[in-house]
Design an enzyme around this catalytic site. Structure first.
Site, PDB file in Angstrom:
ATOM      1  N   THR A   3       0.856  -1.192   0.000  1.00 22.87           N
ATOM      2  CA  THR A   3       0.000   0.000   0.000  1.00 22.87           C
ATOM      3  C   THR A   3       0.894   1.244   0.000  1.00 22.87           C
ATOM      4  O   THR A   3       1.964   1.259   0.606  1.00 22.87           O
ATOM      5  CB  THR A   3      -0.959   0.018   1.206  1.00 22.87           C
ATOM      6  OG1 THR A   3      -0.216   0.200   2.410  1.00 22.87           O
ATOM      7  CG2 THR A   3      -1.784  -1.261   1.287  1.00 22.87           C
TER       8      THR A   3
ATOM      9  N   GLY B 277       2.448   2.175  -2.595  1.00 23.93           N
ATOM     10  CA  GLY B 277       3.593   1.779  -3.422  1.00 23.93           C
ATOM     11  C   GLY B 277       3.849   2.713  -4.593  1.00 23.93           C
ATOM     12  O   GLY B 277       4.790   2.500  -5.357  1.00 23.93           O
TER      13      GLY B 277
ATOM     14  N   SER C 285       4.616   5.912  -4.213  1.00 23.05           N
ATOM     15  CA  SER C 285       5.394   7.094  -3.790  1.00 23.05           C
ATOM     16  C   SER C 285       6.397   6.706  -2.713  1.00 23.05           C
ATOM     17  O   SER C 285       6.208   5.707  -1.991  1.00 23.05           O
ATOM     18  CB  SER C 285       4.434   8.159  -3.237  1.00 23.05           C
ATOM     19  OG  SER C 285       5.138   9.308  -2.828  1.00 23.05           O
TER      20      SER C 285
ATOM     21  N   ILE D  84       8.623   5.830   0.282  1.00 19.93           N
ATOM     22  CA  ILE D  84       9.091   4.590   0.899  1.00 19.93           C
ATOM     23  C   ILE D  84       8.432   3.375   0.253  1.00 19.93           C
ATOM     24  O   ILE D  84       9.087   2.360  -0.027  1.00 19.93           O
ATOM     25  CB  ILE D  84       8.816   4.632   2.427  1.00 19.93           C
ATOM     26  CG1 ILE D  84       9.798   5.622   3.088  1.00 19.93           C
ATOM     27  CG2 ILE D  84       8.907   3.252   3.050  1.00 19.93           C
ATOM     28  CD1 ILE D  84       9.527   5.907   4.563  1.00 19.93           C
ATOM     29  N   GLY D  85       7.125   3.465  -0.017  1.00 18.15           N
ATOM     30  CA  GLY D  85       6.412   2.329  -0.626  1.00 18.15           C
ATOM     31  C   GLY D  85       6.980   1.990  -1.994  1.00 18.15           C
ATOM     32  O   GLY D  85       7.149   0.810  -2.340  1.00 18.15           O
TER      33      GLY D  85
ATOM     34  N   TYR E 189       0.099  11.546  15.706  1.00 20.03           N
ATOM     35  CA  TYR E 189       0.687  10.659  14.692  1.00 20.03           C
ATOM     36  C   TYR E 189       1.601   9.632  15.384  1.00 20.03           C
ATOM     37  O   TYR E 189       1.537   8.427  15.096  1.00 20.03           O
ATOM     38  CB  TYR E 189       1.451  11.522  13.690  1.00 20.03           C
ATOM     39  CG  TYR E 189       2.358  10.796  12.728  1.00 20.03           C
ATOM     40  CD1 TYR E 189       1.834  10.041  11.679  1.00 20.03           C
ATOM     41  CD2 TYR E 189       3.745  10.893  12.847  1.00 20.03           C
ATOM     42  CE1 TYR E 189       2.684   9.401  10.778  1.00 20.03           C
ATOM     43  CE2 TYR E 189       4.590  10.268  11.956  1.00 20.03           C
ATOM     44  CZ  TYR E 189       4.060   9.509  10.926  1.00 20.03           C
ATOM     45  OH  TYR E 189       4.907   8.877  10.045  1.00 20.03           O
TER      46      TYR E 189
HETATM   47  N1  LIG Z   1       9.309  10.033   5.056  1.00 22.01           N
HETATM   48  C1  LIG Z   1       9.607   9.916   6.354  1.00 22.01           C
HETATM   49  O1  LIG Z   1      10.493  10.643   6.878  1.00 22.01           O
HETATM   50  C2  LIG Z   1       8.889   8.886   7.214  1.00 22.01           C
HETATM   51  C3  LIG Z   1       9.416   8.631   8.500  1.00 22.01           C
HETATM   52  C4  LIG Z   1       8.788   7.685   9.291  1.00 22.01           C
HETATM   53  C5  LIG Z   1       7.677   6.995   8.825  1.00 22.01           C
HETATM   54  N2  LIG Z   1       7.179   7.258   7.581  1.00 22.01           N
HETATM   55  C6  LIG Z   1       6.000   6.486   7.151  1.00 22.01           C
HETATM   56  O2  LIG Z   1       6.297   5.847   5.928  1.00 22.01           O
HETATM   57  C7  LIG Z   1       5.111   5.640   5.184  1.00 22.01           C
HETATM   58  C8  LIG Z   1       5.291   6.184   3.766  1.00 22.01           C
HETATM   59  O3  LIG Z   1       5.536   7.577   3.834  1.00 22.01           O
HETATM   60  P1  LIG Z   1       6.352   8.382   2.723  1.00 22.01           P
HETATM   61  O4  LIG Z   1       7.290   9.268   3.425  1.00 22.01           O
HETATM   62  O5  LIG Z   1       6.834   7.452   1.691  1.00 22.01           O
HETATM   63  O6  LIG Z   1       5.172   9.334   2.175  1.00 22.01           O
HETATM   64  P2  LIG Z   1       4.620   9.630   0.706  1.00 22.01           P
HETATM   65  O7  LIG Z   1       5.737   9.696  -0.277  1.00 22.01           O
HETATM   66  O8  LIG Z   1       3.737  10.820   0.881  1.00 22.01           O
HETATM   67  O9  LIG Z   1       3.753   8.336   0.412  1.00 22.01           O
HETATM   68  C9  LIG Z   1       2.570   8.047   1.105  1.00 22.01           C
HETATM   69  C10 LIG Z   1       1.856   6.973   0.330  1.00 22.01           C
HETATM   70  O10 LIG Z   1       0.661   6.595   1.022  1.00 22.01           O
HETATM   71  C11 LIG Z   1      -0.416   6.608   0.084  1.00 22.01           C
HETATM   72  N3  LIG Z   1      -1.654   6.945   0.780  1.00 22.01           N
HETATM   73  C12 LIG Z   1      -1.873   7.968   1.636  1.00 22.01           C
HETATM   74  N4  LIG Z   1      -3.147   7.969   2.026  1.00 22.01           N
HETATM   75  C13 LIG Z   1      -3.754   6.921   1.398  1.00 22.01           C
HETATM   76  C14 LIG Z   1      -5.072   6.415   1.385  1.00 22.01           C
HETATM   77  N5  LIG Z   1      -6.059   6.954   2.142  1.00 22.01           N
HETATM   78  N6  LIG Z   1      -5.337   5.328   0.621  1.00 22.01           N
HETATM   79  C15 LIG Z   1      -4.374   4.775  -0.140  1.00 22.01           C
HETATM   80  N7  LIG Z   1      -3.099   5.199  -0.160  1.00 22.01           N
HETATM   81  C16 LIG Z   1      -2.799   6.271   0.598  1.00 22.01           C
HETATM   82  C17 LIG Z   1      -0.047   7.677  -0.928  1.00 22.01           C
HETATM   83  O11 LIG Z   1      -0.687   7.435  -2.185  1.00 22.01           O
HETATM   84  P3  LIG Z   1      -1.914   8.338  -2.713  1.00 22.01           P
HETATM   85  O12 LIG Z   1      -1.612   9.747  -2.364  1.00 22.01           O
HETATM   86  O13 LIG Z   1      -1.954   8.048  -4.179  1.00 22.01           O
HETATM   87  O14 LIG Z   1      -3.124   7.819  -2.029  1.00 22.01           O
HETATM   88  C18 LIG Z   1       1.445   7.445  -1.057  1.00 22.01           C
HETATM   89  O15 LIG Z   1       1.721   6.421  -1.968  1.00 22.01           O
HETATM   90  C19 LIG Z   1       3.985   6.343   5.969  1.00 22.01           C
HETATM   91  O16 LIG Z   1       3.294   5.375   6.748  1.00 22.01           O
HETATM   92  C20 LIG Z   1       4.738   7.307   6.870  1.00 22.01           C
HETATM   93  O17 LIG Z   1       4.015   7.609   8.034  1.00 22.01           O
HETATM   94  C21 LIG Z   1       7.757   8.191   6.763  1.00 22.01           C
END
Ligand SMILES: NC(=O)c1ccc[n+]([C@@H]2O[C@H](COP(=O)([O-])OP(=O)(O)OC[C@H]3O[C@@H](n4cnc5c(N)ncnc54)[C@H](OP(=O)(O)O)[C@@H]3O)[C@@H](O)[C@H]2O)c1
Length: 250
Positions: free
Chosen positions: A12, A14, A16, A18-19, A150
């Site tokens: 999920t 995937g 953007s 990290i995914g 969060y």
């Molecule tokens: N980046 C960091 O520094 C960091 C640090 C710790 C943890 N994390 C965690 O890592 C994970 C990925 O974050 P990221 O940084 O890679 O962020 P990101 O680039 O913004 O990616 C978030 C992803 O989640 C999807 N998403 C969000 N809401 C959704 C929904 N309601 N239904 C389906 N898909 C949904 C988005 O796709 P759509 O917009 O197309 O729906 C996107 O693919 C998150 O759980 C975040 O909390 C990130």
């Protein structure tokens, strides 16, 4: 190259950050499967970058009906699901003095409830012996200003890796959690204007004991380990992939 040969994954978020880093690492390790998100444009781009063997499914992880459809579609297309990554999520900000009930519900629905039902809806389609990977956050361990709610949701996700593993012992499904620190993804766009992003990343890099912020590929490599037999003795474990930022004083 072939650690995940013939394995089918659902990731999920995937499309953007990290995914996508996880999806790329899985593909390079021989897996196929589905990436899930809502943004049709990034879904299409990510699927074409991943190429043969990966499909994109549009859906909202906060909607249990969508989750059921995503898992069913993947299983119909590939015959099974061996690896599930509940990664979709997003940081939200606010303090106990100002978060509204509706903000509270949105934060919890996306970062906690969606994880619970992503796993529940995948289970009927998952093979015994599968691997489930949850994505936490170091905000679960340190109280960063305004990231309290969060962090609380992510702390619960980290706990779920243990309780899900316990629930699924008879099916030999292992559930583990990766806890990223600050990672270079489009999530930065949500917190600061475009012209400030590079300065913010440089600032974070300076605070990291390892001297840089994480890349999605750092999380991808760890996910391959947790998805493969290399981690067969890990059950309910948390792997902190944070360059030391959570517990090392710099
Ligand atoms: N980046 C960091 O520094 C960091 C640090 C710790 C943890 N994390 C965690 O890592 C994970 C990925 O974050 P990221 O940084 O890679 O962020 P990101 O680039 O913004 O990616 C978030 C992803 O989640 C999807 N998403 C969000 N809401 C959704 C929904 N309601 N239904 C389906 N898909 C949904 C988005 O796709 P759509 O917009 O197309 O729906 C996107 O693919 C998150 O759980 C975040 O909390 C990130």
């Amino acid at each position: 190259m072939s650690k995940l040969k013939n394995k089918v994954a659902v990731i999920t978020g995937g499309n953007s950050g990290i995914g996508f880093g996880i999806a790329e690492a899985f593909k390079n390790a021989g897996a196929s499967g589905a990436i899930v998100g809502r943004n049709q444009e990034t879904l299409k781009r990510a699927a074409s970058q991943l190429g043969d063997g990966f499909i994109a499914i549009n859906g909202d992880v906060t909607n249990p009906g969508d989750l059921e459809r995503m898992m069913r579609n993947t299983s119909e297309q590939f015959g099974k699901i061996d690896i599930l990554v509940a990664n979709a999520g997003a940081g939200t900000t606010g303090t106990v003095a100002d978060i509204s009930e509706s903000d509270y519900d949105k934060t919890m629905d996306l970062n906690l409830k969606s994880v619970y039902f992503t796993v529940q809806k995948a289970l009927p389609y998952m093979a015994d012996g599968s691997s489930i990977i949850l994505i936490g956050s170091n905000a679960a361990h340190r109280a960063y200003p305004s990231f309290g709610l969060y962090g609380a949701a992510k702390a619960a996700v980290i706990f779920l890796a243990k309780s899900f593993s316990n629930d699924l012992l008879d099916r030999k499904i292992r559930v583990n959690v990766i806890t990223p620190g600050t990672t270079d993804t489009p999530a930065f766009d949500k917190f600061v204007p475009a012209e400030q992003i590079e300065a913010l990343k440089t600032h974070f890099a300076g605070t990291m004991p390892i001297g840089r912020i994480g890349q999605p590929s750092d999380i991808g490599k760890t996910a391959v380990f947790l998805a493969s037999d290399d981690s067969s003795f890990l059950l309910g474990a948390e792997l902190l992939v944070d360059g030391g930022m959570t517990y090392l004083a710099k």
